[in-house]
Write a protein that holds these residues in place. Structure first.
Motif, PDB file in Angstrom:
ATOM      1  N   ALA A 197       0.819  -1.211   0.000  1.00 30.91           N
ATOM      2  CA  ALA A 197       0.000   0.000   0.000  1.00 30.91           C
ATOM      3  C   ALA A 197       0.855   1.265   0.000  1.00 30.91           C
ATOM      4  O   ALA A 197       0.533   2.237  -0.685  1.00 30.91           O
ATOM      5  CB  ALA A 197      -0.946   0.002   1.197  1.00 30.91           C
ATOM      6  N   GLN A 198       1.958   1.262   0.760  1.00 29.33           N
ATOM      7  CA  GLN A 198       2.783   2.463   0.859  1.00 29.33           C
ATOM      8  C   GLN A 198       3.984   2.437  -0.075  1.00 29.33           C
ATOM      9  O   GLN A 198       4.811   3.347  -0.035  1.00 29.33           O
ATOM     10  CB  GLN A 198       3.258   2.636   2.310  1.00 29.33           C
ATOM     11  N   LEU A 199       4.091   1.423  -0.911  1.00 28.58           N
ATOM     12  CA  LEU A 199       5.244   1.331  -1.809  1.00 28.58           C
ATOM     13  C   LEU A 199       4.891   1.519  -3.269  1.00 28.58           C
ATOM     14  O   LEU A 199       5.659   2.084  -4.042  1.00 28.58           O
ATOM     15  CB  LEU A 199       5.938  -0.029  -1.633  1.00 28.58           C
ATOM     16  N   VAL A 200       3.712   1.058  -3.668  1.00 33.78           N
ATOM     17  CA  VAL A 200       3.412   0.912  -5.089  1.00 33.78           C
ATOM     18  C   VAL A 200       3.392   2.240  -5.840  1.00 33.78           C
ATOM     19  O   VAL A 200       3.655   2.278  -7.039  1.00 33.78           O
ATOM     20  CB  VAL A 200       2.073   0.158  -5.260  1.00 33.78           C
ATOM     21  N   ALA A 201       3.124   3.339  -5.160  1.00 35.52           N
ATOM     22  CA  ALA A 201       3.125   4.643  -5.833  1.00 35.52           C
ATOM     23  C   ALA A 201       4.511   5.271  -5.893  1.00 35.52           C
ATOM     24  O   ALA A 201       4.688   6.292  -6.565  1.00 35.52           O
ATOM     25  CB  ALA A 201       2.170   5.599  -5.120  1.00 35.52           C
ATOM     26  N   HIS A 202       5.485   4.655  -5.223  1.00 34.68           N
ATOM     27  CA  HIS A 202       6.800   5.276  -5.088  1.00 34.68           C
ATOM     28  C   HIS A 202       7.938   4.479  -5.712  1.00 34.68           C
ATOM     29  O   HIS A 202       8.977   5.046  -6.047  1.00 34.68           O
ATOM     30  CB  HIS A 202       7.117   5.480  -3.601  1.00 34.68           C
ATOM     31  N   ARG A 203       7.770   3.173  -5.837  1.00 35.22           N
ATOM     32  CA  ARG A 203       8.833   2.315  -6.334  1.00 35.22           C
ATOM     33  C   ARG A 203       8.254   1.312  -7.330  1.00 35.22           C
ATOM     34  O   ARG A 203       7.129   0.848  -7.166  1.00 35.22           O
ATOM     35  CB  ARG A 203       9.486   1.530  -5.195  1.00 35.22           C
ATOM     36  N   PRO A 204       9.025   0.921  -8.333  1.00 35.35           N
ATOM     37  CA  PRO A 204       8.553  -0.150  -9.222  1.00 35.35           C
ATOM     38  C   PRO A 204       8.550  -1.479  -8.480  1.00 35.35           C
ATOM     39  O   PRO A 204       9.445  -1.758  -7.676  1.00 35.35           O
ATOM     40  CB  PRO A 204       9.592  -0.144 -10.347  1.00 35.35           C
ATOM     41  N   ILE A 205       7.528  -2.287  -8.747  1.00 33.32           N
ATOM     42  CA  ILE A 205       7.391  -3.596  -8.107  1.00 33.32           C
ATOM     43  C   ILE A 205       7.265  -4.649  -9.190  1.00 33.32           C
ATOM     44  O   ILE A 205       6.538  -4.462 -10.173  1.00 33.32           O
ATOM     45  CB  ILE A 205       6.159  -3.648  -7.176  1.00 33.32           C
ATOM     46  N   SER A 206       7.942  -5.771  -9.001  1.00 30.05           N
ATOM     47  CA  SER A 206       7.826  -6.898  -9.920  1.00 30.05           C
ATOM     48  C   SER A 206       7.489  -8.141  -9.118  1.00 30.05           C
ATOM     49  O   SER A 206       8.315  -8.636  -8.344  1.00 30.05           O
ATOM     50  CB  SER A 206       9.123  -7.121 -10.699  1.00 30.05           C
ATOM     51  N   VAL A 207       6.259  -8.614  -9.272  1.00 28.48           N
ATOM     52  CA  VAL A 207       5.854  -9.845  -8.592  1.00 28.48           C
ATOM     53  C   VAL A 207       6.806 -10.979  -8.956  1.00 28.48           C
ATOM     54  O   VAL A 207       7.224 -11.760  -8.093  1.00 28.48           O
ATOM     55  CB  VAL A 207       4.398 -10.202  -8.971  1.00 28.48           C
ATOM     56  N   VAL A 208       7.170 -11.069 -10.218  1.00 27.52           N
ATOM     57  CA  VAL A 208       8.047 -12.154 -10.675  1.00 27.52           C
ATOM     58  C   VAL A 208       9.461 -11.979 -10.131  1.00 27.52           C
ATOM     59  O   VAL A 208      10.017 -12.865  -9.484  1.00 27.52           O
ATOM     60  CB  VAL A 208       8.058 -12.226 -12.213  1.00 27.52           C
ATOM     61  N   SER A 209      10.067 -10.828 -10.379  1.00 29.85           N
ATOM     62  CA  SER A 209      11.461 -10.632  -9.990  1.00 29.85           C
ATOM     63  C   SER A 209      11.662 -10.627  -8.483  1.00 29.85           C
ATOM     64  O   SER A 209      12.686 -11.108  -7.989  1.00 29.85           O
ATOM     65  CB  SER A 209      11.990  -9.314 -10.579  1.00 29.85           C
ATOM     66  N   HIS A 210      10.715 -10.087  -7.755  1.00 26.32           N
ATOM     67  CA  HIS A 210      10.838 -10.061  -6.304  1.00 26.32           C
ATOM     68  C   HIS A 210      10.422 -11.374  -5.655  1.00 26.32           C
ATOM     69  O   HIS A 210      10.614 -11.558  -4.451  1.00 26.32           O
ATOM     70  CB  HIS A 210       9.993  -8.925  -5.720  1.00 26.32           C
ATOM     71  N   GLY A 211       9.852 -12.286  -6.430  1.00 27.32           N
ATOM     72  CA  GLY A 211       9.449 -13.570  -5.880  1.00 27.32           C
ATOM     73  C   GLY A 211       8.217 -13.500  -5.001  1.00 27.32           C
ATOM     74  O   GLY A 211       8.071 -14.278  -4.048  1.00 27.32           O
ATOM     75  N   ILE A 212       7.300 -12.601  -5.318  1.00 23.28           N
ATOM     76  CA  ILE A 212       6.104 -12.395  -4.496  1.00 23.28           C
ATOM     77  C   ILE A 212       5.014 -13.380  -4.903  1.00 23.28           C
ATOM     78  O   ILE A 212       4.745 -13.572  -6.090  1.00 23.28           O
ATOM     79  CB  ILE A 212       5.601 -10.949  -4.656  1.00 23.28           C
ATOM     80  N   ASP A 213       4.370 -13.976  -3.916  1.00 24.91           N
ATOM     81  CA  ASP A 213       3.245 -14.872  -4.196  1.00 24.91           C
ATOM     82  C   ASP A 213       1.923 -14.116  -4.218  1.00 24.91           C
ATOM     83  O   ASP A 213       1.066 -14.388  -5.064  1.00 24.91           O
ATOM     84  CB  ASP A 213       3.196 -15.989  -3.147  1.00 24.91           C
ATOM     85  N   TYR A 214       1.743 -13.186  -3.280  1.00 20.48           N
ATOM     86  CA  TYR A 214       0.532 -12.376  -3.238  1.00 20.48           C
ATOM     87  C   TYR A 214       0.919 -10.930  -2.945  1.00 20.48           C
ATOM     88  O   TYR A 214       1.714 -10.653  -2.046  1.00 20.48           O
ATOM     89  CB  TYR A 214      -0.451 -12.884  -2.165  1.00 20.48           C
ATOM     90  N   LEU A 215       0.332 -10.025  -3.718  1.00 16.31           N
ATOM     91  CA  LEU A 215       0.589  -8.592  -3.573  1.00 16.31           C
ATOM     92  C   LEU A 215      -0.741  -7.884  -3.407  1.00 16.31           C
ATOM     93  O   LEU A 215      -1.700  -8.180  -4.132  1.00 16.31           O
ATOM     94  CB  LEU A 215       1.308  -8.053  -4.812  1.00 16.31           C
ATOM     95  N   VAL A 216      -0.808  -6.950  -2.471  1.00 17.22           N
ATOM     96  CA  VAL A 216      -2.048  -6.193  -2.248  1.00 17.22           C
ATOM     97  C   VAL A 216      -1.737  -4.699  -2.171  1.00 17.22           C
ATOM     98  O   VAL A 216      -0.671  -4.309  -1.693  1.00 17.22           O
ATOM     99  CB  VAL A 216      -2.762  -6.643  -0.951  1.00 17.22           C
ATOM    100  N   PHE A 217      -2.662  -3.893  -2.662  1.00 18.06           N
ATOM    101  CA  PHE A 217      -2.574  -2.442  -2.469  1.00 18.06           C
ATOM    102  C   PHE A 217      -3.920  -1.803  -2.716  1.00 18.06           C
ATOM    103  O   PHE A 217      -4.850  -2.447  -3.211  1.00 18.06           O
ATOM    104  CB  PHE A 217      -1.479  -1.815  -3.354  1.00 18.06           C
ATOM    105  N   SER A 218      -4.020  -0.512  -2.348  1.00 21.85           N
ATOM    106  CA  SER A 218      -5.262   0.245  -2.465  1.00 21.85           C
ATOM    107  C   SER A 218      -5.150   1.307  -3.538  1.00 21.85           C
ATOM    108  O   SER A 218      -4.087   1.914  -3.711  1.00 21.85           O
ATOM    109  CB  SER A 218      -5.596   0.947  -1.135  1.00 21.85           C
ATOM    110  N   GLY A 219      -6.265   1.575  -4.206  1.00 20.10           N
ATOM    111  CA  GLY A 219      -6.284   2.642  -5.184  1.00 20.10           C
ATOM    112  C   GLY A 219      -6.041   4.001  -4.565  1.00 20.10           C
ATOM    113  O   GLY A 219      -5.345   4.842  -5.148  1.00 20.10           O
ATOM    114  N   HIS A 220      -6.577   4.245  -3.383  1.00 18.19           N
ATOM    115  CA  HIS A 220      -6.488   5.595  -2.821  1.00 18.19           C
ATOM    116  C   HIS A 220      -5.083   5.932  -2.331  1.00 18.19           C
ATOM    117  O   HIS A 220      -4.799   7.089  -2.020  1.00 18.19           O
ATOM    118  CB  HIS A 220      -7.515   5.783  -1.692  1.00 18.19           C
ATOM    119  N   LYS A 221      -4.192   4.960  -2.295  1.00 18.15           N
ATOM    120  CA  LYS A 221      -2.788   5.254  -2.000  1.00 18.15           C
ATOM    121  C   LYS A 221      -2.001   5.534  -3.277  1.00 18.15           C
ATOM    122  O   LYS A 221      -0.856   5.978  -3.218  1.00 18.15           O
ATOM    123  CB  LYS A 221      -2.132   4.069  -1.287  1.00 18.15           C
ATOM    124  N   VAL A 222      -2.588   5.235  -4.419  1.00 20.55           N
ATOM    125  CA  VAL A 222      -1.872   5.325  -5.687  1.00 20.55           C
ATOM    126  C   VAL A 222      -2.550   6.327  -6.627  1.00 20.55           C
ATOM    127  O   VAL A 222      -2.564   6.156  -7.829  1.00 20.55           O
ATOM    128  CB  VAL A 222      -1.728   3.915  -6.303  1.00 20.55           C
TER     129      VAL A 222
END
Length: 436
Positions: free
Chosen positions: A220-245
């Motif tokens: 929630a507090q990262l997605v608007a500030h840093r690029p995220i890669s589910v694949v490259s970071h090895g994430i199984d589940y990712l969550v965030f809110s629209g109102h933070k982005v």
């Protein structure tokens, strides 16, 4: 005059010199709705609102507002309507999934489920997760309380690990906990909503996978500030809110592996989640549920919320995270330098070895209650900040701020004038102002 605090607090305007900083050196990076809004001061004057509360709800990007306005002209029901506008709206809604998938670089077979926000997404994740969940004690309540909910037998599946004074020692503690007994999931926040400190997600994912667990990342507090890669970071589940982005309308997403989602009972029972339903006198029979995202999106979806999130993803991609990172790094340095120059201000930190933070600064002002500080900043300088315990009570308690703290946060719509105004107002508060 030394600031004196009593309750209830109200700013005495005779003691307030409204801070009007010099011309901005750094302009906002992107246009946001409400950027020129004027707000009243206790002196009777008005001033442009300095929004430093992005971590709570970021203002909508103007590109997002335009996309929503455009969608409204063709808005209709989704999925089962044969009419032309229903078909158009359905395409927009489903395309929003693919936009989000591309934005976070998810796997092609990952599910993208639209929810009401990060809290709802994590509750959905808790609904589909069997087994123990390892979580840190520094989490936002949204990534703590769903895991602490008791099982039917009354036992807790949450195994809470106390964060150490350093990130490195915290990783050691998490690995030890995961090695001590099987766990289904490690649930972590990517960036603290209190201090902005960023955790090493790839390393955390490796630790979880090494011990047979999956990882859920609250971004929630990262997605608007840093690029995220589910694949490259090895994430199984990712969550965030629209109102933070920079996207309003109370929507969020859960992106991740489909097997747990397909195996679990539907999150909500209702229309859209079912392929077939029959009834007999003793109840419903022959109920067949969809698989995929539809299984957990019963009812009429928040179409405009999904479209807004997709538009925000597109606009942030257009602006570019290299530019966003550079912009926010300059503002963060200005804010840190400014706060460090105010003797009465203490910055909040979780870790002594953290080197990366997003645009969030939690701090306390000696001799002043957080709410009094926030009201002073609003009434005297037209600044919006957050005060309290930021839905992270265990963290604030362990840091020694049981009465809460103050938080300034910023993003692409922030310029250096906003930072200068905050620092100037805090300097005035701690050296000249009186709060009665």
């Amino acid at each position: 005059m030394t600031a004196v605090l009593s309750a209830p607090s109200a700013v005495t305007c005779d003691d307030v010199a409204v801070v009007r900083p010099a011309a901005p050196a750094i302009a906002p990076l992107a246009d946001v709705a409400g950027a020129t809004a004027q707000v009243p001061l206790c002196t009777g004057d008005t001033v442009r609102y300095a929004n430093l509360d992005y971590a709570a709800s970021a203002p909508a990007l103007t590109a997002v507002a335009a996309a929503v306005t455009d969608a409204l002209t063709g808005y209709a029901s989704v999925h089962r309507g044969a009419g032309h506008l229903s078909q158009v709206t359905t395409r927009r809604y489903e395309q929003a999934r693919e936009t989000v998938r591309a934005f976070v670089r998810a796997r092609t077979d990952d599910a993208v489920v639209f929810t009401r926000g990060t809290t709802d997404s994590i509750n959905l994740a808790a609904h589909i997760t069997d087994g123990d969940v390892v979580v840190l004690d520094i989490e936002h309540h949204a990534n703590l309380l769903p895991w602490c909910a008791p099982r039917p037998d009354g036992s807790s599946r949450a195994r809470i690990v106390r964060a150490a004074d350093t990130i490195e020692d915290t990783l050691v503690a998490l690995e030890a906990e995961l090695a001590s007994a099987p766990a289904a999931l490690l649930a972590v926040t990517a960036a603290s909503n209190v201090t902005g400190e960023v955790l090493p997600i790839s390393r955390l994912a490796s630790i979880a996978h090494r011990h047979g667990a999956r990882i859920l990342v609250d971004a929630a507090q990262l997605v608007a500030h840093r690029p995220i890669s589910v694949v490259s970071h090895g994430i199984d589940y990712l969550v965030f809110s629209g109102h933070k982005v920079y996207a309003p309308f109370g929507a969020g997403v859960l992106i991740g592996r489909a097997d747990w989602l397909d195996a679990a009972a539907p999150y909500l029972a209702g229309g859209g989640a079912t392929a077939e339903v029959g009834v007999e006198s003793d109840g419903c029979t022959d109920v067949r549920w969809h698989t995929g995202a539809a299984r957990h999106e019963a009812g009429s979806p928040n179409v405009l919320g999904a479209i807004a999130i997709a538009a925000a993803c597109d606009e942030l991609t257009r602006v570019g995270f290299e530019s966003i990172g550079a912009h926010e790094e300059i503002l963060r340095a200005c804010l840190d330098d400014g706060l460090s120059g105010v003797d009465a201000v203490t910055a909040l930190r979780i870790f002594t070895d953290s080197t990366d933070r997003v645009g969030i600064a939690g701090f306390a002002v000696a001799g002043h209650q957080p709410r009094a500080v926030a009201e002073f900043l609003s009434d005297s300088a037209g600044i919006g900040v957050r005060d309290g315990k930021f839905c992270a009570h265990p963290l604030l308690n362990r840091l020694g701020y049981r009465d809460g703290a103050v938080r300034a946060s910023f993003g692409v719509g922030t310029g250096s004038e906003d930072i200068d105004r905050l620092v100037g107002a805090l300097t005035h508060l701690t050296t000249k102002a009186r709060i009665e």
